[in-house]
Design a protein around this motif. Structure first.
Motif, short mmCIF file in Angstrom:
data_model
loop_
_atom_site.label_atom_id
_atom_site.label_comp_id
_atom_site.label_asym_id
_atom_site.label_seq_id
_atom_site.Cartn_x
_atom_site.Cartn_y
_atom_site.Cartn_z
N ASP A 18 9.51 12.52 0.04
CA ASP A 18 10.01 11.27 1.49
C ASP A 18 9.98 10.01 0.27
O ASP A 18 10.22 9.48 1.54
N ALA A 22 12.83 8.63 1.91
CA ALA A 22 12.91 7.23 2.69
C ALA A 22 14.46 6.27 2.40
O ALA A 22 15.01 5.63 3.33
N ASP A 42 12.00 -0.68 7.56
CA ASP A 42 10.85 -0.06 8.05
C ASP A 42 10.16 1.00 7.97
O ASP A 42 9.09 1.48 7.21
N ALA A 43 11.42 2.18 8.01
CA ALA A 43 10.75 3.81 7.40
C ALA A 43 10.51 3.59 6.26
O ALA A 43 9.68 4.61 4.98
N HIS A 45 9.02 0.83 4.36
CA HIS A 45 8.14 0.71 4.18
C HIS A 45 6.59 1.68 4.24
O HIS A 45 5.82 1.68 3.31
N VAL A 46 7.02 1.90 5.72
CA VAL A 46 5.70 2.65 6.00
C VAL A 46 5.99 4.50 4.29
O VAL A 46 4.68 4.77 4.46
N ALA A 47 6.69 4.77 4.46
CA ALA A 47 7.00 5.95 3.31
C ALA A 47 6.78 5.49 2.19
O ALA A 47 4.92 5.91 1.50
N ASN A 49 4.16 2.54 1.65
CA ASN A 49 3.34 2.08 2.04
C ASN A 49 2.17 4.29 1.98
O ASN A 49 0.76 4.18 1.54
N GLU A 50 2.48 4.74 2.33
CA GLU A 50 1.45 6.05 2.67
C GLU A 50 1.75 7.04 1.09
O GLU A 50 0.55 7.22 0.96
N THR A 53 -0.93 4.54 -0.52
CA THR A 53 -2.32 5.08 0.09
C THR A 53 -3.02 6.34 -0.74
O THR A 53 -4.05 6.56 -0.58
#
Length: 58
Positions: A18, A22, A42-43, A45-47, A49-50, A53
């Motif tokens: 993933d 990204a 942004d995509a 950043h989201v990947a 961050n996930e 996490t």
């Protein structure tokens, strides 16, 4: 040179598919309209961050 062969090697392999996908979205940005750059970043950043996490929940 001498190596310590008694060290334990951790096998914490992580599936980065993933993240790799990204980050690939930021390649060749010069061929993408400037208005789409923010969405690409942004995509990523989201990947990322996930992924970070999920380290805490595994």
């Amino acid at each position: 040179m001498q190596f310590d062969t008694d060290q334990t090697v951790r096998d914490d392999t992580v599936d980065t598919t993933d993240i790799d996908e990204a980050v690939a979205g930021t390649e060749n940005l010069d061929a993408v309209p400037l208005t789409e750059h923010v969405a690409r970043f942004d995509a990523v950043h989201v990947a990322l961050n996930e992924a970070l996490t999920s380290i805490d929940t595994d």
